[in-house]
Design a protein around this motif. Sequence first.
Motif, PDB file in Angstrom:
ATOM      1  N   LEU A 240       0.733  -1.177  -0.054  1.00 15.64           N
ATOM      2  CA  LEU A 240      -0.091   0.076  -0.058  1.00 15.64           C
ATOM      3  C   LEU A 240       0.740   1.235   0.008  1.00 15.64           C
TER       4      LEU A 240
ATOM      5  N   GLU B 105       1.035   3.919  -3.198  1.00  8.84           N
ATOM      6  CA  GLU B 105       0.857   5.389  -2.931  1.00  8.84           C
ATOM      7  C   GLU B 105       1.875   6.278  -3.379  1.00  8.84           C
TER       8      GLU B 105
ATOM      9  N   SER C 216       2.356   6.204  -7.036  1.00 13.40           N
ATOM     10  CA  SER C 216       1.535   7.008  -7.701  1.00 13.40           C
ATOM     11  C   SER C 216       1.580   8.273  -7.716  1.00 13.40           C
TER      12      SER C 216
ATOM     13  N   THR D 239      -9.401  12.491  10.527  1.00 17.14           N
ATOM     14  CA  THR D 239     -10.166  11.073  10.560  1.00 17.14           C
ATOM     15  C   THR D 239     -11.661  11.158  11.092  1.00 17.14           C
TER      16      THR D 239
ATOM     17  N   ARG E 251     -15.688  15.951   4.124  1.00 16.01           N
ATOM     18  CA  ARG E 251     -14.003  15.193   4.097  1.00 16.01           C
ATOM     19  C   ARG E 251     -13.537  15.892   2.776  1.00 16.01           C
TER      20      ARG E 251
ATOM     21  N   ILE F  37     -10.614  15.410  -0.268  1.00 10.35           N
ATOM     22  CA  ILE F  37     -10.340  14.091  -0.928  1.00 10.35           C
ATOM     23  C   ILE F  37      -8.877  14.133  -0.837  1.00 10.35           C
TER      24      ILE F  37
ATOM     25  N   LEU G 231      -4.879  11.674   1.416  1.00  8.27           N
ATOM     26  CA  LEU G 231      -4.917  10.552   1.906  1.00  8.27           C
ATOM     27  C   LEU G 231      -3.793   9.587   1.377  1.00  8.27           C
ATOM     28  N   GLY G 232      -3.085   9.681   0.397  1.00 10.55           N
ATOM     29  CA  GLY G 232      -2.026   8.857  -0.010  1.00 10.55           C
ATOM     30  C   GLY G 232      -1.106   9.089   0.780  1.00 10.55           C
TER      31      GLY G 232
ATOM     32  N   PHE H  13      -0.960  10.320   3.952  1.00 10.70           N
ATOM     33  CA  PHE H  13      -1.516   9.823   5.249  1.00 10.70           C
ATOM     34  C   PHE H  13      -0.982   8.361   5.098  1.00 10.70           C
ATOM     35  N   LEU H  14      -1.637   7.491   4.566  1.00  8.34           N
ATOM     36  CA  LEU H  14      -1.425   6.206   4.280  1.00  8.34           C
ATOM     37  C   LEU H  14      -0.016   5.551   4.311  1.00  8.34           C
TER      38      LEU H  14
ATOM     39  N   GLN I 111       1.216   5.895   7.824  1.00  6.70           N
ATOM     40  CA  GLN I 111       0.434   5.067   8.529  1.00  6.70           C
ATOM     41  C   GLN I 111       0.936   3.612   8.595  1.00  6.70           C
TER      42      GLN I 111
ATOM     43  N   PHE J 136      -7.123  -5.678  -2.798  1.00  2.62           N
ATOM     44  CA  PHE J 136      -6.221  -4.356  -2.569  1.00  2.62           C
ATOM     45  C   PHE J 136      -7.136  -3.457  -2.743  1.00  2.62           C
TER      46      PHE J 136
ATOM     47  N   SER K 211      -5.563   4.473  -1.693  1.00  6.52           N
ATOM     48  CA  SER K 211      -6.582   5.815  -1.464  1.00  6.52           C
ATOM     49  C   SER K 211      -7.218   6.130  -2.508  1.00  6.52           C
TER      50      SER K 211
ATOM     51  N   THR L  18      -8.410   5.499   8.102  1.00  2.88           N
ATOM     52  CA  THR L  18      -8.577   6.963   7.512  1.00  2.88           C
ATOM     53  C   THR L  18      -9.828   7.484   8.171  1.00  2.88           C
ATOM     54  N   GLY L  19     -10.638   7.099   9.117  1.00  6.84           N
ATOM     55  CA  GLY L  19     -11.655   7.630   9.671  1.00  6.84           C
ATOM     56  C   GLY L  19     -12.976   7.382   8.715  1.00  6.84           C
TER      57      GLY L  19
END
Lengths: 156, 107
Positions: free
Chosen positions: A44, A48, A51, A108, A115, A117, A120-121, A123-124, A127, B54, B57, B92-93
Amino acid sequence: MAGQDLGSIEAPASMENWDRMNDFVSNLITESVRDKAKSYKLRLASEELISNIIRAAGEVKDSENREVSLRVAARTEEQDGRLWFVVETKDDGRHFDPQFGSRKPVDTEQHISEREIGGLGLFLIEQSVDKVSYDWIDGYNTYRLCLEIVADAKQP
Amino acid sequence: MSLTIEIEQGDIHVTITLSGDVDTKTAPELLSKLTALELHALEQLRLDLQAVEFVSSAGLRAIVFAKQKMPHESALYLIGASEQIVDTINKTGLAQAVRIVSSVDDI
């Protein structure tokens, strides 16, 4: 299992090479990381990151009419008796510091109707791995993702 | 990896069954299918993720898009999502906006 260089791939940062880049990393992860959850997180974070780099490269192509090159490398490293799976990327796109660790966090708790958009990438990425770092070195954006893995041999 | 999308219209709900990966490359296709639905009038959307390995985001953004377009009192179900996908949604909530169920029997 000692640390080892697992290989690298270099190609223009474009969607045409998106599959190659991601398949390269995910195949190495599948071969080297036994834990299903860790394997998923690495995949993941890598997806991210790749990308994001390719997306930014597209903007460079449109505005500066130049192709951005991207090199993705993977290795395992042994540090302090712990084994790490490391993904490193290096691209010559625009200087972009994601400010890992200090950027405004994704809210979150925010209601879905409000929210945003974006974000997020990154952030992930933060995380999903144990350590992430960014450096601007000699005109290259350089990222390093590290996740501690179990140092036992993967079953054939 | 590719993504296959099957859409089934029910009386009050639409079921989208996905198979494969929902990532940067395939999420636009899902987004396109979602855009073609009358989300503003949809009471219930079911995303069957039992065959999804899978979700990045980009996939989450498609889910957020769908829920934002649906009526406030509507329900968006995620069916059979893997442990890893549920973990990502929780991180991500987004779990507050969807209903995560193991199977369609739980709806």
